[in-house]
Scaffold this active site. Structure first.
Site, PDB file in Angstrom:
ATOM      1  N   HIS A  20       1.282  -0.262 -10.437  1.00 16.65           N
ATOM      2  CA  HIS A  20       0.315  -1.082  -9.689  1.00 16.65           C
ATOM      3  C   HIS A  20      -0.020  -2.370 -10.445  1.00 16.65           C
ATOM      4  O   HIS A  20      -1.186  -2.697 -10.695  1.00 16.65           O
ATOM      5  CB  HIS A  20      -0.959  -0.287  -9.386  1.00 16.65           C
ATOM      6  N   ARG A  59       0.852  -1.178   0.000  1.00 12.93           N
ATOM      7  CA  ARG A  59       0.000   0.000   0.000  1.00 12.93           C
ATOM      8  C   ARG A  59       0.894   1.236   0.000  1.00 12.93           C
ATOM      9  O   ARG A  59       1.880   1.299   0.757  1.00 12.93           O
ATOM     10  CB  ARG A  59      -0.905   0.021   1.241  1.00 12.93           C
TER      11      ARG A  59
END
Length: 308
Positions: free
Chosen positions: A271, A223
């Site tokens: 990502h 994260r």
């Protein structure tokens, strides 16, 4: 007939897989892409990027089944009173293991030195063996443990850290602030796979980055908010951190004017470390609905108090 509201923008990906998975699980279901009468819906398949924000009208829904591994964008939603299950997808785990293993090996072997080498400098210095390169795995959930096991299989000495104490066969584990300092102080490579919670935000900050041996590598596919961006940039400039490979960020896509974009010590990936895979995720969704209908405990139920 069970009614399932598919509240996610990815139906085209799931259309070949979810109906078949439900049938294989013995479930007769109608899948709806809209819910004109929310009170008739039995289950909600959900993604934060979808159209649903208010769960109050879904008075009959027995569970909200997220397609995402992370639940920080929904767990604080006050309208959500139904049980919430996060996605633990075997395909997602496999891709995360491949990403983490690939980048650990990249940094361990010093591959950039040979691949990105315009001067073609002849340097025959061999890297150490894997067993001489300590790795810290921050986060020992499904993904973190899978990655730790893969690295152990390659002979990397891995120490794990989690928010609470865990006993895991064959893996030395730590928790708490003192434990974090111990694993970081020994690590030449750090992998962050923690959930985002108030306790884990900025867990890699100026203080904790200073515990690392000089030149350590940070790999973050977990994260973005796990890392204090400014502190990481300062640690890179000071040589405390030798390189950072980052797949997740506080703002995505990462703005072009962010200092990470131009920093020579930062590798940016967009990502892509791990994503939910429709074929395997459909099986997880179908199994949770089967379990619910059979009165069995749901898999991957989120603890609202802990935030994951």
């Amino acid at each position: 007939m069970i009614r399932i509201y598919f509240a996610a923008p990815t139906w085209s990906e799931y259309e070949p897989w979810l109906p078949a998975a439900l049938t294989a699980a013995g479930i007769r279901a109608e899948i709806l892409l809209e819910a004109p009468d929310p009170a008739l819906i039995d289950y909600i398949v959900y993604a934060p990027s979808g159209p649903l924000a208010d769960f109050r009208p879904f008075t009959r829904a027995k569970a909200v089944l997220s397609l995402w591994a992370g639940v920080e964008k929904i767990v604080s939603n006050q309208s959500l009173t139904q049980p919430l299950c996060r996605m633990v997808d075997p395909g997602l785990s496999e891709s995360m293991v491949e990403y983490v293993t690939g980048h650990v090996l990249r940094h361990h072997l010093g591959m950039d030195r040979h691949i990105v080498n315009p001067g073609r400098i002849w340097d025959p210095t061999p890297p150490p063996l894997a067993r001489q390169r300590p790795v810290a795995m921050l986060g020992l959930g499904e993904l973190g443990l899978a990655c730790a096991r893969a690295l152990q299989a390659l002979n990397f000495p891995v120490q794990g850290w989690s928010r609470s104490a865990k006993a895991i066969d064959g893996l030395e584990t730590f928790h708490g602030r003192d434990g974090l300092r111990e694993v970081l102080s020994a690590a030449q490579i750090v992998v962050t796979l923690l959930p985002r919670t108030p306790e884990t935000e900025n867990i890699l900050n100026a203080e904790s980055l200073a515990w690392l041996p000089a030149g350590a590598v940070v790999i973050n596919p977990g994260r973005g908010p796990l890392i204090d961006d400014g502190a990481l940039l300062a640690a890179l400039d000071a040589g405390r951190v030798g390189h950072a490979t980052l797949d997740v960020f506080r703002t995505e896509p990462l703005p072009q004017d962010h200092p990470f974009q131009a920093h020579p010590g930062v590798t940016i990936t967009p990502h892509v470390a791990a994503d939910t895979r429709a074929p395997t995720a459909s099986t997880v969704i179908a199994e949770n609905i089967r379990r619910s209908e059979a009165g069995e405990p749901l898999l991957y139920l989120v603890d609202r108090a802990r935030g994951y």
